[in-house]
Design an enzyme around this catalytic site. Structure first.
Site, PDB file in Angstrom:
ATOM      1  N   GLY A 203       5.821  -3.975   2.895  1.00  0.00           N
ATOM      2  CA  GLY A 203       6.714  -4.206   1.667  1.00  0.00           C
ATOM      3  C   GLY A 203       7.819  -3.542   2.631  1.00  0.00           C
TER       4      GLY A 203
ATOM      5  N   ARG B 120      19.536  -1.856  12.697  1.00  0.00           N
ATOM      6  CA  ARG B 120      20.908  -1.638  13.070  1.00  0.00           C
ATOM      7  C   ARG B 120      20.544  -0.925  14.078  1.00  0.00           C
ATOM      8  NH1 ARG B 120      23.939   2.641  12.705  1.00  0.00           N
ATOM      9  NH2 ARG B 120      26.471   2.386  12.641  1.00  0.00           N
TER      10      ARG B 120
ATOM     11  N   VAL C 168      18.031  -0.406  16.038  1.00  0.00           N
ATOM     12  CA  VAL C 168      17.519  -1.694  17.248  1.00  0.00           C
ATOM     13  C   VAL C 168      18.059  -1.728  17.769  1.00  0.00           C
ATOM     14  CG1 VAL C 168      15.579  -3.273  17.837  1.00  0.00           C
ATOM     15  CG2 VAL C 168      15.301  -0.874  16.559  1.00  0.00           C
TER      16      VAL C 168
ATOM     17  N   ARG D  14       3.646 -10.323   3.394  1.00  0.00           N
ATOM     18  CA  ARG D  14       2.056  -9.725   4.372  1.00  0.00           C
ATOM     19  C   ARG D  14       1.660 -11.601   4.526  1.00  0.00           C
ATOM     20  NH1 ARG D  14       2.252  -4.470   1.596  1.00  0.00           N
ATOM     21  NH2 ARG D  14       3.227  -4.415   0.361  1.00  0.00           N
TER      22      ARG D  14
ATOM     23  N   ASP E 248       0.933   0.902   7.568  1.00  0.00           N
ATOM     24  CA  ASP E 248      -0.462   0.652   9.101  1.00  0.00           C
ATOM     25  C   ASP E 248      -0.975  -0.506   8.840  1.00  0.00           C
ATOM     26  OD1 ASP E 248      -0.875   0.391   5.813  1.00  0.00           O
ATOM     27  OD2 ASP E 248      -2.799   2.004   6.030  1.00  0.00           O
TER      28      ASP E 248
ATOM     29  N   THR F  73       7.481   2.575   5.547  1.00  0.00           N
ATOM     30  CA  THR F  73       6.878   2.370   3.979  1.00  0.00           C
ATOM     31  C   THR F  73       7.159   3.815   3.205  1.00  0.00           C
ATOM     32  OG1 THR F  73       4.870   2.437   2.951  1.00  0.00           O
ATOM     33  CG2 THR F  73       4.879   3.432   4.821  1.00  0.00           C
TER      34      THR F  73
ATOM     35  N   ASP G 204       5.054   5.294   1.078  1.00  0.00           N
ATOM     36  CA  ASP G 204       4.273   5.394   0.690  1.00  0.00           C
ATOM     37  C   ASP G 204       3.793   7.114   1.392  1.00  0.00           C
ATOM     38  OD1 ASP G 204       3.329   3.647  -0.429  1.00  0.00           O
ATOM     39  OD2 ASP G 204       2.479   2.781   0.526  1.00  0.00           O
TER      40      ASP G 204
ATOM     41  N   ASP H 230       2.226   7.612   4.155  1.00  0.00           N
ATOM     42  CA  ASP H 230       0.898   7.620   4.532  1.00  0.00           C
ATOM     43  C   ASP H 230       0.371   7.563   5.871  1.00  0.00           C
ATOM     44  OD1 ASP H 230       1.258   5.187   4.655  1.00  0.00           O
ATOM     45  OD2 ASP H 230      -0.181   4.729   3.727  1.00  0.00           O
TER      46      ASP H 230
ATOM     47  N   ARG I 200       7.635  14.744 -26.878  1.00  0.00           N
ATOM     48  CA  ARG I 200       7.346  14.088 -26.650  1.00  0.00           C
ATOM     49  C   ARG I 200       6.140  14.264 -24.743  1.00  0.00           C
ATOM     50  NH1 ARG I 200       9.460   8.365 -28.364  1.00  0.00           N
ATOM     51  NH2 ARG I 200       8.382   7.980 -30.426  1.00  0.00           N
TER      52      ARG I 200
ATOM     53  N   ARG J 119       0.283   3.426  -2.752  1.00  0.00           N
ATOM     54  CA  ARG J 119      -1.346   2.908  -2.867  1.00  0.00           C
ATOM     55  C   ARG J 119      -2.676   3.535  -2.795  1.00  0.00           C
ATOM     56  NH1 ARG J 119      -1.641  -2.029  -0.362  1.00  0.00           N
ATOM     57  NH2 ARG J 119       0.688  -1.943   0.386  1.00  0.00           N
TER      58      ARG J 119
ATOM     59  N   GLY K 143       9.856  18.893 -11.850  1.00  0.00           N
ATOM     60  CA  GLY K 143       9.054  19.708 -12.732  1.00  0.00           C
ATOM     61  C   GLY K 143       7.794  19.182 -13.792  1.00  0.00           C
TER      62      GLY K 143
HETATM   63  O1  F6P Z   1       3.593   0.293   0.421  1.00  0.00           O
HETATM   64  C1  F6P Z   1       3.675  -0.149  -0.159  1.00  0.00           C
HETATM   65  C2  F6P Z   1       4.371  -0.550  -1.777  1.00  0.00           C
HETATM   66  O2  F6P Z   1       5.191  -0.623  -2.756  1.00  0.00           O
HETATM   67  C3  F6P Z   1       2.831   0.743  -2.650  1.00  0.00           C
HETATM   68  O3  F6P Z   1       3.352   1.666  -2.583  1.00  0.00           O
HETATM   69  C4  F6P Z   1       2.365  -0.610  -3.730  1.00  0.00           C
HETATM   70  O4  F6P Z   1       0.875   0.098  -3.776  1.00  0.00           O
HETATM   71  C5  F6P Z   1       2.295  -1.845  -3.368  1.00  0.00           C
HETATM   72  O5  F6P Z   1       3.028  -1.740  -1.701  1.00  0.00           O
HETATM   73  C6  F6P Z   1       2.999  -3.271  -3.694  1.00  0.00           C
HETATM   74  O6  F6P Z   1       2.915  -3.884  -3.023  1.00  0.00           O
HETATM   75  P1  F6P Z   1       3.514  -5.778  -3.149  1.00  0.00           P
HETATM   76  O7  F6P Z   1       4.875  -5.120  -3.730  1.00  0.00           O
HETATM   77  O8  F6P Z   1       2.540  -5.989  -2.359  1.00  0.00           O
HETATM   78  O9  F6P Z   1       2.833  -5.568  -4.841  1.00  0.00           O
END
Ligand code: F6P
Length: 327
Positions: free
Chosen positions: A14, A24, A26, A75, A106, A129, A131, A133, A166, A175, A189
């Protein structure tokens, strides 16, 4: 290890804001040190298709502020096979690429690790990323920008939530990681945050919302991480509504807008530091490391350790704090 003359750089998985600033860094660090640089378009897919770009310092001009990645990303399933990995290596060698800088999450780092172990090509990985993670860095590229994007959305939703009294359920990306949800929940908040790392029983959530309503709250915001085990914001909203109809409730899924936009200053600086450090580490003979930020220092972590995300922990004090500050 033989002398490095030509470095390949690519983005994979992603896209994340800050990737361009990192490319840039690198490219210019390598050229400054008289090393040639090849941009590999579309990550591992581009290695299989020889989608190579011999880059100059000018090719990375005017991109530091732009989201996405000028090298494109993909991917790629074929690269995961033994034949795919071999083909990628042969194409790199044929183009004279003798080391790699991989920018991604990852999956990207796992691929780089496998390529490097199988064919003994030096690699440095940069955590890119939204995420957040990866174990080798306190922050990954793009996380700060994505969190700011989420906060901006929460602020806007809060205006309408308060006006109509609401309850909003806002689903955010990440992810299997609840980092964006947790940080945006604090900064925005939120009344509650549902995370993949902690199970939240719906009854517990209802109890919380009821007690806040008794405390005269007339609108509420619940952040639901996409990986939360309750099955997503629509599902959570429906289950809450079954037993608790105090509020008129609405659901917003923020989706891919979280991945775009101009990188924050934090992400631009992080990207520049990591790109600069990755090239220097390769030229110093290091390989199979994740270049990351710990505290305010740039550190190298062996890939096998960085990819062991069982070490990764959300900060418990932040969760406790959300409960306290949202009474
Ligand atoms: O890993 C980054 C991310 O945006 C995640 O947060 C999400 O689950 C996933 O990629 C979505 O992937 P795609 O763009 O392939 O739908």
């Amino acid at each position: 290890m033989s002398e490095i003359k030509k470095i390949g750089v690519f983005t994979s998985g992603g896209d994340a804001p800050g990737m361009n600033a990192c490319i840039r860094a690198v490219v210019r660090t390598a050229i400054f040190k008289n090393i040639e640089v090849v941009g590999i378009r579309q990550g591992y897919q581009g290695m299989l298709e020889c989608n190579f770009w011999d880059m100059t310092a000018r090719d990375v001009g005017n991109i530091i502020h732009i989201g996405g990645t000028i090298l494109k990303t993909a991917r790629c399933l074929e690269f995961k096979t033994a034949e795919g990995t071999k083909k990628a290596y042969e194409n790199l060698k044929a183009h004279g690429i003798d080391a790699l800088v991989a920018i991604g999450g990852d999956g990207t780092a796992n691929g780089a690790d496998r390529l490097s172990r199988t064919f003994d090509i030096p690699v440095m990985c940069i955590p890119g990323t939204i995420d957040n993670d990866l174990n080798g860095s306190d922050f990954t590229l793009g996380f700060d920008t994505a969190t700011n994007t989420v906060i901006e959305a929460i602020d806007k939703i809060r205006d309408t939530a308060a006006s109509h009294d609401r309850l909003f359920f806002i689903e955010v990306m990440g992810r299997d990681s609840g980092c964006i949800a947790l940080h945006a929940g604090i900064a925005g908040g939120a009344e509650a945050v549902l995370l993949p790392e902690r199970e939240t029983a719906i009854d517990e959530l209802i109890e919380k919302l009821s007690s806040q309503a008794k405390n005269k709250k007339t609108s509420s915001i619940v952040i639901v991480a996409e990986g939360d085990k309750n099955g997503g914001a629509y599902h959570v909203a429906a289950r809450v509504k079954e037993k608790f109809d105090f509020y008129d409730s609405k659901v917003t899924i923020l989706g891919h807008l979280q991945r775009g936009g101009s990188p924050s200053s934090f992400d631009r600086i992080l990207a520049s530091r990591l790109g600069f450090a990755a090239v220097k580490a390769l030229l110093n003979g290091r390989t199979r490391q994740m270049v990351g930020l710990r505290g305010n220092a740039i550190v190298l972590t062996p890939l096998e350790e960085a990819l062991n995300i069982s070490h990764f922990k959300l900060e418990d004090d932040l969760l406790e704090m959300i409960n306290v500050l949202s009474i």
